[in-house]
Enzyme design. Structure first.
Site, PDB file in Angstrom:
ATOM      1  N   ARG A  58      -5.126  16.558 -21.317  1.00  0.00           N
ATOM      2  CA  ARG A  58      -5.973  17.681 -21.737  1.00  0.00           C
ATOM      3  C   ARG A  58      -5.624  18.972 -21.030  1.00  0.00           C
ATOM      4  O   ARG A  58      -5.913  20.049 -21.497  1.00  0.00           O
ATOM      5  CB  ARG A  58      -7.442  17.364 -21.462  1.00  0.00           C
ATOM      6  N   GLN A  70     -20.839  36.434  -2.889  1.00  0.00           N
ATOM      7  CA  GLN A  70     -20.406  37.274  -4.002  1.00  0.00           C
ATOM      8  C   GLN A  70     -19.094  36.721  -4.531  1.00  0.00           C
ATOM      9  O   GLN A  70     -18.242  36.286  -3.759  1.00  0.00           O
ATOM     10  CB  GLN A  70     -20.205  38.689  -3.464  1.00  0.00           C
ATOM     11  N   ASN A 113     -16.104  38.027  -7.245  1.00  0.00           N
ATOM     12  CA  ASN A 113     -15.645  39.142  -8.065  1.00  0.00           C
ATOM     13  C   ASN A 113     -14.359  38.770  -8.783  1.00  0.00           C
ATOM     14  O   ASN A 113     -13.564  37.979  -8.274  1.00  0.00           O
ATOM     15  CB  ASN A 113     -15.378  40.381  -7.199  1.00  0.00           C
ATOM     16  N   ARG A 132      -3.544  47.497  -5.121  1.00  0.00           N
ATOM     17  CA  ARG A 132      -4.968  47.651  -4.823  1.00  0.00           C
ATOM     18  C   ARG A 132      -5.146  47.345  -3.340  1.00  0.00           C
ATOM     19  O   ARG A 132      -4.667  46.338  -2.847  1.00  0.00           O
ATOM     20  CB  ARG A 132      -5.819  46.677  -5.642  1.00  0.00           C
ATOM     21  N   HIS A 134      -8.378  46.944   1.816  1.00  0.00           N
ATOM     22  CA  HIS A 134      -9.817  47.072   2.019  1.00  0.00           C
ATOM     23  C   HIS A 134     -10.351  46.030   2.998  1.00  0.00           C
ATOM     24  O   HIS A 134      -9.812  44.937   3.103  1.00  0.00           O
ATOM     25  CB  HIS A 134     -10.549  46.914   0.684  1.00  0.00           C
ATOM     26  N   LYS A 186     -12.742  36.204   2.997  1.00  0.00           N
ATOM     27  CA  LYS A 186     -12.466  36.226   1.562  1.00  0.00           C
ATOM     28  C   LYS A 186     -11.553  35.054   1.213  1.00  0.00           C
ATOM     29  O   LYS A 186     -10.667  34.696   1.987  1.00  0.00           O
ATOM     30  CB  LYS A 186     -11.737  37.505   1.155  1.00  0.00           C
ATOM     31  N   HIS A 237      -7.273  43.629   3.197  1.00  0.00           N
ATOM     32  CA  HIS A 237      -6.653  42.890   2.099  1.00  0.00           C
ATOM     33  C   HIS A 237      -6.214  43.833   0.986  1.00  0.00           C
ATOM     34  O   HIS A 237      -6.885  44.816   0.678  1.00  0.00           O
ATOM     35  CB  HIS A 237      -7.647  41.875   1.509  1.00  0.00           C
ATOM     36  N   TYR A 256     -12.109  36.648  -6.370  1.00  0.00           N
ATOM     37  CA  TYR A 256     -12.436  36.839  -4.952  1.00  0.00           C
ATOM     38  C   TYR A 256     -13.759  36.149  -4.642  1.00  0.00           C
ATOM     39  O   TYR A 256     -14.757  36.420  -5.300  1.00  0.00           O
ATOM     40  CB  TYR A 256     -12.677  38.314  -4.628  1.00  0.00           C
ATOM     41  N   ASP A 276      -7.620  54.841  -3.360  1.00  0.00           N
ATOM     42  CA  ASP A 276      -6.668  54.173  -2.465  1.00  0.00           C
ATOM     43  C   ASP A 276      -5.580  55.130  -1.959  1.00  0.00           C
ATOM     44  O   ASP A 276      -5.145  55.018  -0.816  1.00  0.00           O
ATOM     45  CB  ASP A 276      -6.044  52.962  -3.142  1.00  0.00           C
TER      46      ASP A 276
END
Length: 187
Positions: free
Chosen positions: A26, A49, A51, A62, A65, A75, A122, A135, A171
């Site tokens: 499958r 959280q 994300n 990106r 941060h 994270k 990160h 995340y 950024d």
């Protein structure tokens, strides 16, 4: 259910998580998060959280941060579509790998994630178009505790695999580290 395996990196507390998928005709099933398996790394913290990002253009960066105490966060980062070069920068005061970075290729096919402890910045660069990232955060986002380092800061010297094709205005405007930067303390 198959297990989650942890691989050390050259940086203290920064881990690669290898997910061993259960595969059959499958398709597959893999465990992305297991509090029992991750307890030694996140202790009494919970995931607060989750994300998801979509980054459309190859070469986009990106980051970098992080959050400062009292909202420092661990994270867990996974690439669920496409391929990225994921980067964690050690900003921890008195760490033996202070201002060093670790880069790790993550893709939808490799069944691995990166566990980034508190005190690290990160970021990532897309190696394909239309990359989706997932995340898991142990803290809620807190604007007053938000921090960032410019992705091209010469003090860190990240060797991005591709020319940077896209960087948000936010950024682009992150500061370079000052000579007197001594790191992030923990609580």
């Amino acid at each position: 259910m198959k297990k989650i395996f942890f691989q050390s990196t050259s940086m203290l507390d920064l881990k690669i998580i290898n997910h061993e998928p259960l595969m059959d005709s499958r398709g597959l099933l893999k465990r992305l998060y297991c509090q029992k398996s991750l307890y030694q790394f996140i202790q009494n913290k919970n995931i607060k959280q989750i994300n998801q990002t979509l980054t459309k253009k190859v070469g986009t960066v990106r980051g970098l941060h992080f959050q400062t105490p009292p909202f420092s966060e661990t994270k867990i980062i996974s690439c669920i579509k496409g391929k990225v070069w994921d980067v964690a920068v050690d900003l921890r005061m008195d760490s033996p790998t202070f201002l060093k970075y670790h880069g790790e290729e993550l893709s939808e096919y490799d069944h691995k994630s990166i566990l980034i402890p508190e005190g690290f910045a990160h970021g990532f660069q897309t190696l394909t178009s239309n990359c989706e990232m997932l995340y898991f955060h142990t803290e809620d986002y807190n604007k007053q505790s938000e921090g960032a380092v410019n992705a091209i800061d010469p003090k860190i010297g990240i060797d991005w695999p591709l020319e940077i094709s896209n960087l948000s205005e936010r950024d682009k405007n992150h500061s370079f580290l000052k000579d007197n930067f001594r790191g992030i303390t923990s609580l």
